[in-house]
Design an enzyme around this catalytic site. Structure first.
Site, short mmCIF file in Angstrom:
data_model
loop_
_atom_site.label_atom_id
_atom_site.label_comp_id
_atom_site.label_asym_id
_atom_site.label_seq_id
_atom_site.Cartn_x
_atom_site.Cartn_y
_atom_site.Cartn_z
N GLU A 1 25.16 6.45 19.47
CA GLU A 1 24.29 5.36 20.35
C GLU A 1 23.57 4.56 19.59
O GLU A 1 23.53 3.55 19.58
CB GLU A 1 23.45 6.12 21.43
CG GLU A 1 22.71 5.16 22.38
CD GLU A 1 21.91 5.99 23.30
OE1 GLU A 1 20.83 5.57 23.81
OE2 GLU A 1 22.24 7.28 23.55
N ASP B 1 18.57 21.01 9.42
CA ASP B 1 18.16 22.52 8.68
C ASP B 1 18.80 23.38 9.46
O ASP B 1 18.83 23.53 10.72
CB ASP B 1 16.63 22.61 8.69
CG ASP B 1 16.11 23.84 7.94
OD1 ASP B 1 16.41 23.59 6.79
OD2 ASP B 1 15.54 24.81 8.55
#
Length: 548
Positions: free
Chosen positions: A262, A202
């Site tokens: 990751e 956001d």
């Protein structure tokens, strides 16, 4: 072809606004079990991923974008186990799951802020943006909240102002404090460990501000407002140079990207209120140390969708997004429904408006990058007119009548035309009224009509999956004979796909002798007539062909 690990580069994403998708409990508010009930519907569209708007614990002053606990589900939506059920069910159906993360601000009821506001020397004293008053006691500068009024609110206990770019109950986190970044990354890891495939972030461009706290200049009368900005919105009476869109934010994206890599997860960034939305978006996705993809308001204005405008946007994206990925988005829970946005520029005949809807669906799924479809746009829902006494959106209530707010695009999904409350809820009254004019567009009505917009979206999205050029091909914009035509070739090693769109209400003709032998495709979605090497495209017609 796009590799499976880079699915986001060409994905079709479906946005679910939980409050308005499906209510399973009968309280008038959509919830997580409701999403689970309708997940087969989403999967049937052929989309690659769902983006689920906030369902976290919240006082609901801004309907979930004011979070009081980043790691738990608000009881009105269900439980953490309910979300895990959605995650597993979505993955079983081949759907990726993106969830909203609101990292610019928290609720003022978040424990971090409750501690921070107590004093200037507690462990979280510097986790939010605190500034001393001017000598006369007034706010430190003239910055405005996007929801109206000053962006600063006085806290008597600290004898300081705190920054809030949105409601005063949504204090901004201090991203200059590395402890805040660590806490945010730890929160992200919590959801990634659970198995989510990525985050919609956001208002990413609001994360930092100019620490010199300079006043924003007033907007000159001849300076246009940003794309999607209401001409009556006071926030844009200023040129917002110093309160957001700072270069420092870009430096903070690297650890976010490293964490996402990751877990082989992705980020979809919202770029909000920027003076140049496309350019700003491209900054946030440039290189491998920033975010994956971003959307903005460039298609969310109510100016007519002309061929000239579309070609200009395509050219801008091609210039700006050299290695980044744009998310083509024309509707979200924050903007008026796309069906209504351009209707005043279209003919009154219903069949021509239907043709425009189909043409736009074909266009947005054919452009280079990914795209997002907001729930209900695949049905052709119109912007609802919500009476003042029924309004829920704080933005609309605070700005009324100059700013009508976002309620009109957030009304509940109509699932069954003849059912009580359109099959959305068993409650006597849903959280927002279901417009009478939405009932003929209900899902069950359109499922029964093979020519409906819903079926056209579905056929298009499924067809798109089979086109290598739309999955990972380049885009070459064409110069064509007729002015209303937009044309481009999507090309990869396996395929060259010609894409033509008539953005007018008139029939147009295109000489096809310039193209190698064409093999029309997607006839099950669109029809056309060609004769003597000339292609006839009807009003808002579309033509796809494989080039030999």
């Amino acid at each position: 072809m796009t590799s499976s690990s880079a699915w986001w580069r060409s994905a079709v994403i479906y946005q679910i606004y939980p409050r308005s998708f499906m209510d399973s409990t009968g309280d008038g508010i959509g919830d997580l079990p409701g999403i689970l009930q309708q997940l087969d519907y989403v999967a049937s569209l052929g989309v690659d991923a769902v983006w689920i708007s906030p369902f976290f614990k919240s006082p609901m002053k801004d309907f979930g974008y004011d979070i009081s606990d980043y790691r738990d589900v608000d009881p009105i939506f269900g439980t953490l186990d309910d979300f895990k059920d959605i995650l597993h069910a979505a993955h079983d159906r081949g759907l990726k799951v993106l969830i909203d993360q609101v990292w610019n601000h928290t609720s003022d009821q978040h424990p971090w802020f409750e501690e921070s506001r107590l004093s200037r020397d507690n462990p979280k004293a510097d986790w939010y943006v605190w500034v001393d008053a001017k000598p006369d006691g007034t706010p430190p500068n003239n910055w405005l909240s996007t929801f109206g009024g000053s962006a600063w609110t006085w806290e008597p206990r600290r004898q300081q102002y705190y920054l809030h770019n949105f409601l005063d109950s949504q204090p901004d986190l201090n991203w200059y404090n590395p402890d805040v970044l660590d806490a945010i990354l730890d929160t992200a890891r919590f959801w990634l460990e659970m198995g989510v495939d990525g985050f919609r972030l956001d208002v990413v461009n609001f994360f930092t501000y100019d620490r010199s706290l300079q006043d924003n200049p007033m907007r000159p009368a001849d300076k246009p407002r940003p794309a999607g900005a209401s001409p009556t919105d006071p926030f844009f009476s200023q040129v917002n140079l110093y309160n957001f869109c700072q270069a420092e934010t870009l430096k903070l994206l690297k650890p976010i990207r490293q964490l996402m890599d990751e877990y082989d997860a992705t980020t979809l960034a919202e770029i909000s209120s920027a003076e140049d939305a496309l350019s700003t978006s491209s900054d946030y996705v440039r290189g491998r140390d920033r975010l994956h993809t971003a959307y903005n308001s460039s298609l969310m204005t109510d100016e007519p969708l002309t061929a000239q405008r579309v070609k200009h946007l395509i050219h801008q994206v091609d210039t700006l997004f050299d290695d980044g990925v744009i998310c083509w988005t024309a509707g979200t829970h924050d903007f008026p429904r796309l069906k209504s946005r351009w209707s005043k520029y279209q003919p009154t005949e219903e069949f021509l408006r239907d043709a425009f809807d189909s043409m736009f669906a074909a266009l947005i799924i054919s452009l280079k990058g990914n795209c997002c479809i907001y729930q209900g746009d695949e049905l052709g829902l119109t912007q609802a007119d919500i009476p003042h006494e029924k309004m829920q959106d704080p933005f609309g209530i605070q700005g009324y009548p100059q700013v009508l707010g976002r309620d009109g695009s957030r009304t509940p999904m109509p699932w069954r035309q003849a059912a009580y409350q359109a099959g959305f809820t068993k409650a006597a009254e849903p959280w927002l009224p279901i417009p009478e004019e939405h009932l003929p567009y209900a899902v069950d009505v359109q499922e029964a009509d093979p020519s409906s917009l819903l079926h056209r979206y579905r056929r298009l999205i499924h067809w798109r999956r089979l086109q290598p050029a739309l999955q990972g091909g380049d885009l070459h914009l064409l110069k064509l004979d007729a002015e209303p035509l937009v044309g481009f070739i999507r090309a990869c090693d396996e395929q060259q796909l010609l894409c033509l769109f008539n953005l007018s209400a008139d029939t147009v003709y295109q000489d096809m002798t310039r193209f190698p032998q064409c093999e029309p495709t997607a006839q099950n979605v669109f029809s056309d007539r060609s004769f003597h090497h000339t292609l006839e495209l009807p009003p808002y017609g579309v033509y796809f062909a494989n080039l030999c």
